[in-house]
Design an enzyme around this catalytic site. Sequence first.
Site, mmCIF file in Angstrom:
data_model
loop_
_atom_site.group_PDB
_atom_site.id
_atom_site.type_symbol
_atom_site.label_atom_id
_atom_site.label_comp_id
_atom_site.label_asym_id
_atom_site.label_seq_id
_atom_site.Cartn_x
_atom_site.Cartn_y
_atom_site.Cartn_z
ATOM 1 N N LYS A 97 0.829 -1.207 0.000
ATOM 2 C CA LYS A 97 0.000 0.000 0.000
ATOM 3 C C LYS A 97 0.863 1.256 0.000
ATOM 4 O O LYS A 97 1.912 1.310 0.652
ATOM 5 C CB LYS A 97 -0.914 -0.030 1.230
ATOM 6 C CG LYS A 97 -2.001 1.021 1.275
ATOM 7 C CD LYS A 97 -2.874 0.789 2.505
ATOM 8 C CE LYS A 97 -3.997 1.788 2.632
ATOM 9 N NZ LYS A 97 -4.841 1.520 3.837
ATOM 10 N N SER A 177 -9.526 1.023 2.939
ATOM 11 C CA SER A 177 -8.743 1.935 2.110
ATOM 12 C C SER A 177 -7.600 1.246 1.366
ATOM 13 O O SER A 177 -6.986 1.859 0.488
ATOM 14 C CB SER A 177 -8.182 3.074 2.972
ATOM 15 O OG SER A 177 -7.280 2.567 3.954
ATOM 16 N N SER A 201 -9.780 -1.491 6.947
ATOM 17 C CA SER A 201 -9.171 -1.230 5.642
ATOM 18 C C SER A 201 -8.306 -2.341 5.078
ATOM 19 O O SER A 201 -7.870 -2.250 3.929
ATOM 20 C CB SER A 201 -8.354 0.066 5.694
ATOM 21 O OG SER A 201 -9.218 1.167 5.855
#
Length: 498
Positions: A97, A177, A201
């Site tokens: 990420k 996310s 997330s």
Amino acid sequence: MMTRAHPSLWVAAAALAFSTAGEAQEARPTAADMISDIAAGTISAEAAVEAALARLEAWAVLNGLAHSNDMAALAAGRAVDAGSTTGPLAGLPIVVKDNIRVEGLPNAAGTPGLMEAIADSHAPVLQRLVDAGAIVIATTNMHELAFGISGWNPTYQTGPEPGVRNPYDTARFAAGSSSGTGALVGAGVVTAGFGTDTGGSVRLPAAINGVSGLRPSMGRYPADGIVPISSTRDTAGVIAASVADIALLDAVITGGDAVEAAPLDGVRLGLGPGFTGNLGPDVQAVWDDVLAELEAAGVVLVEVDDTAIFDLNNQISFPIALMEAGPDLQAYFDTYMPGMSVETMAASIASPDVQGTYAGLVIPGKLPAPDGSLVDGAPIYAAAMAEGRPALIEAYAALFAGNDIDALLFPTAPLVAAMASAEASSVETFFAFIRNTDPGSNAGLPGLSIAAGLGPDTGLPVGIELDGPAGSDTRLLALGLAIEALLGTTPLPPPPGE
């Protein structure tokens, strides 16, 4: 039920092909498959990286890519093939990420104002995987600054329309996310990757994209080198093709022993109405099948009262995240990006929902009152940390002990993937999707999302989650291995364009 992938799928991948559409839908290769094939010489590490990069390009429609690490990844693959890099993950391509530091790439957290912040080292949690031989092929798109669950972020776009897309239906979102990591693992571009989890997330994109994800107990993984929202709530987590792959990476990160599946007969799992009610039709259908299979395997399903959990969580969730976001982010900048301020960064936020959150709440330190006005958040935050959060932790402890349950069980998300649009960033959609994942996050508990199958009407993935007492990560993984063996893994989506 789905069977494990045959190593020949990786041979096909080495030829930069997806094989046939039918073959791609029959099995989901795992990280263990990949590592075994590289060790056996069935495929070289460099070829494995080349194949992953080709799949990444082929799945450009997903908008999953933030920054390519192609040259460094190919060099790392050659080092594995030469024998100069070894370890239990040697040659395994992964994605990370965009808010986790990757040496040589922007530590941008999906926001334009941080594109020049090039990391000079890996985040410690990532370094442990790299030291074990894992190879970062790219960083992944995300909901901007991790402040949302839709992945509707115009900062990065490789497909025809913005927003991270679901590989099972590109008109729908990948959740967030950690949107890009979930989508790329779900598509089979890689078998594992890193995300971060503040209120769901890691677990939400895992469930929505047909794979598994672990939010570890707070403090289990190193937190340094990750652009923060909340030091109370944030943790890195693994999204992977299978629970077995999560267990493999978790053991590398923690230095723990290998985990074996636990017998399910006699295991007691709690079902709370706040977690299991008001499900969408496809989620309900998969959920009903899961419960029937678990009961047939000897699992004891225990009805529990979760009223206190939701009442307390509703009091503290937003105050903790919103009031820690500004100070924690500024402290991160002071350490890793000297001279950067939250105000300067926020001026160029690209996503309207995130821009509004920072301008209206985070920077001025305000919280919304019941009447819609904004009030000083400091005293509300202080009460949440001194009283509300300890009470939530105690309520969970009483729930586990008082009902003699190993874990709570519930659908990770009450709904299948929403349509991908700016409207998916609405407050209503946010609350609908985090309903089940948020409470355990605030209590610092481990949560394991397990792929549970495809909805009968939409064909979209559904996940189930186990939340356990703090520190019960290994137990959850052992239960997850057994449940995964019972349910099977979710098949890969068809290759792009088919």
